[in-house]
Design a protein around this motif. Sequence first.
Motif, short mmCIF file in Angstrom:
data_model
loop_
_atom_site.label_atom_id
_atom_site.label_comp_id
_atom_site.label_asym_id
_atom_site.label_seq_id
_atom_site.Cartn_x
_atom_site.Cartn_y
_atom_site.Cartn_z
N ILE A 30 0.82 -1.22 0.00
CA ILE A 30 0.00 0.00 0.00
C ILE A 30 0.85 1.27 0.00
CG2 ILE A 30 -1.68 1.33 1.33
CD1 ILE A 30 -3.01 -1.33 2.05
N PRO A 31 1.85 1.43 0.87
CA PRO A 31 2.67 2.64 0.81
C PRO A 31 3.40 2.80 -0.52
CG PRO A 31 3.02 1.49 2.88
CD PRO A 31 2.24 0.57 2.01
N THR A 32 3.84 1.69 -1.09
CA THR A 32 4.54 1.74 -2.38
C THR A 32 3.60 2.22 -3.48
OG1 THR A 32 6.00 -0.07 -1.73
CG2 THR A 32 5.82 0.39 -4.08
N ILE A 33 2.41 1.64 -3.53
CA ILE A 33 1.43 2.04 -4.55
C ILE A 33 1.08 3.52 -4.39
CG2 ILE A 33 -0.95 1.70 -5.33
CD1 ILE A 33 -0.63 -1.26 -4.41
N ARG A 34 0.82 3.92 -3.16
CA ARG A 34 0.45 5.32 -2.92
C ARG A 34 1.56 6.28 -3.34
NH1 ARG A 34 -4.03 6.45 -0.06
NH2 ARG A 34 -5.06 4.78 1.15
N SER A 35 2.78 5.99 -2.96
CA SER A 35 3.87 6.93 -3.25
C SER A 35 4.10 7.09 -4.75
CB SER A 35 5.15 6.47 -2.56
OG SER A 35 5.61 5.24 -3.08
N ILE A 36 4.04 5.98 -5.50
CA ILE A 36 4.26 6.04 -6.95
C ILE A 36 3.13 6.78 -7.65
CG2 ILE A 36 4.40 4.64 -9.05
CD1 ILE A 36 5.92 2.55 -7.35
N LEU A 37 1.88 6.49 -7.27
CA LEU A 37 0.75 7.16 -7.91
C LEU A 37 0.69 8.64 -7.53
CD1 LEU A 37 -2.06 4.44 -7.75
CD2 LEU A 37 -0.48 4.97 -9.61
N GLU A 38 1.00 8.96 -6.29
CA GLU A 38 1.04 10.36 -5.88
C GLU A 38 2.10 11.14 -6.65
OE1 GLU A 38 1.62 10.11 -1.68
OE2 GLU A 38 -0.51 9.76 -1.24
N ALA A 39 3.28 10.54 -6.81
CA ALA A 39 4.38 11.19 -7.54
C ALA A 39 4.02 11.41 -9.00
CB ALA A 39 5.66 10.37 -7.42
N SER A 40 3.17 10.53 -9.55
CA SER A 40 2.81 10.64 -10.97
C SER A 40 1.76 11.72 -11.21
CB SER A 40 2.26 9.30 -11.47
OG SER A 40 0.94 9.06 -10.95
N GLY A 41 1.07 12.12 -10.15
CA GLY A 41 -0.01 13.08 -10.29
C GLY A 41 -1.33 12.46 -10.72
N ARG A 42 -1.36 11.13 -10.82
CA ARG A 42 -2.59 10.44 -11.24
C ARG A 42 -3.58 10.39 -10.08
NH1 ARG A 42 -3.99 6.59 -15.31
NH2 ARG A 42 -2.20 7.49 -16.41
N GLU A 43 -4.84 10.68 -10.36
CA GLU A 43 -5.88 10.57 -9.33
C GLU A 43 -6.11 9.09 -9.03
OE1 GLU A 43 -10.64 11.59 -8.74
OE2 GLU A 43 -9.54 12.42 -10.45
N PHE A 44 -6.26 8.75 -7.73
CA PHE A 44 -6.46 7.35 -7.37
C PHE A 44 -7.10 7.26 -5.98
CE2 PHE A 44 -2.59 8.39 -5.18
CZ PHE A 44 -2.57 7.59 -4.05
N ASP A 45 -7.58 6.07 -5.68
CA ASP A 45 -8.05 5.76 -4.33
C ASP A 45 -7.71 4.29 -4.07
OD1 ASP A 45 -9.13 5.98 -1.84
OD2 ASP A 45 -11.23 5.98 -2.50
N VAL A 46 -7.35 3.97 -2.83
CA VAL A 46 -7.03 2.60 -2.45
C VAL A 46 -8.15 2.09 -1.56
CG1 VAL A 46 -5.44 1.09 -1.21
CG2 VAL A 46 -4.54 2.94 -2.63
#
Length: 317
Positions: A30-46
């Motif tokens: 979860i932290p890995t997924i969050r950090s990569i998607l946040e850095a990309s600027g892509r909107e997401f929810d887990v």
Amino acid sequence: MTSSTPLSPRAPFFVVINAGSGRDDADEAIPTIRSILEASGREFDVLEVADPARLPERIAEALERARRAGGVVVAAGGDGTINAAAQQLIGSDVPLGVLPQGTFNYFGREHGISQDVAESTRSLLRASAVPVQVGRVNGRVFLVNASLGLYPKLLEDREAFKQQFGRSRMAAAWSGLRTLLGERRQLQLEIESEGKRRTVRTPTLFVGNNRLQLERIGIAEAAMLENGCLAGVMLRPIGDLAMLGLALRGAFGRLGEAETVETFAMKRITVTPRGKRRVRVALDGEVLRMAPPIVFDVAPEPLLLMLPAPEDRVEVE
């Protein structure tokens, strides 16, 4: 089924992660997924699922949100988790992204998706939606395989073994060997295909939809998956030593050469076990009980899969 579907580079991701695929895996992922998607600027929810019984509910929530937002449902888990997502996404316009978290991950590996969560998350950002073939048994989806007889028993024993000794390929292999040498039951099956009927006696009927898995054990019909078929495998009644020999053949990719193994390609078969009101059926690692007849076929609609760009695909291990 190779043409890709254009997808907005801003399409949001709704990530359903199954903690049941490995509590430690989920905590690290979860932290890995969050950090990569946040850095990309892509909107997401887990959407984390602590109770496996709530997995379909959370997938349905993710699907509805993805429909409204023009997004992607991402399944993070093993083949069973990915199967649960495919059950709901097939036939929809919503693509499925995959972040493998299980033990074998045949579906993800066949499509070149990395088993490393950081790599698979990065590749998801550059992936395209591509239609892929899906199998069905009595209307329920399977991506890798479905079976009757010995294989469902093997999976149930493997789950019990896992609870006692932990989750690993070595534990799975040892459990499988014990089941192969200890199971004596045979199925009497009436099989109908293309208007022809026959009766067979076999310890197991295995139907595959994953070229990687089939090629690994030496089934020539793996190539027929490209022609919109499924691959069937049946064993003749044999003793313990012969069963051990088949297991070794499978390990060395030569199962299809054995005289006691029948392999065939088909698009639909109807199977009726004699004397059974309900029968155990394994689908992508999950065991269900179904009422005969049991119908295996190719789903009429494909699943939209987020396939990594060519430069992001990993070599099959």
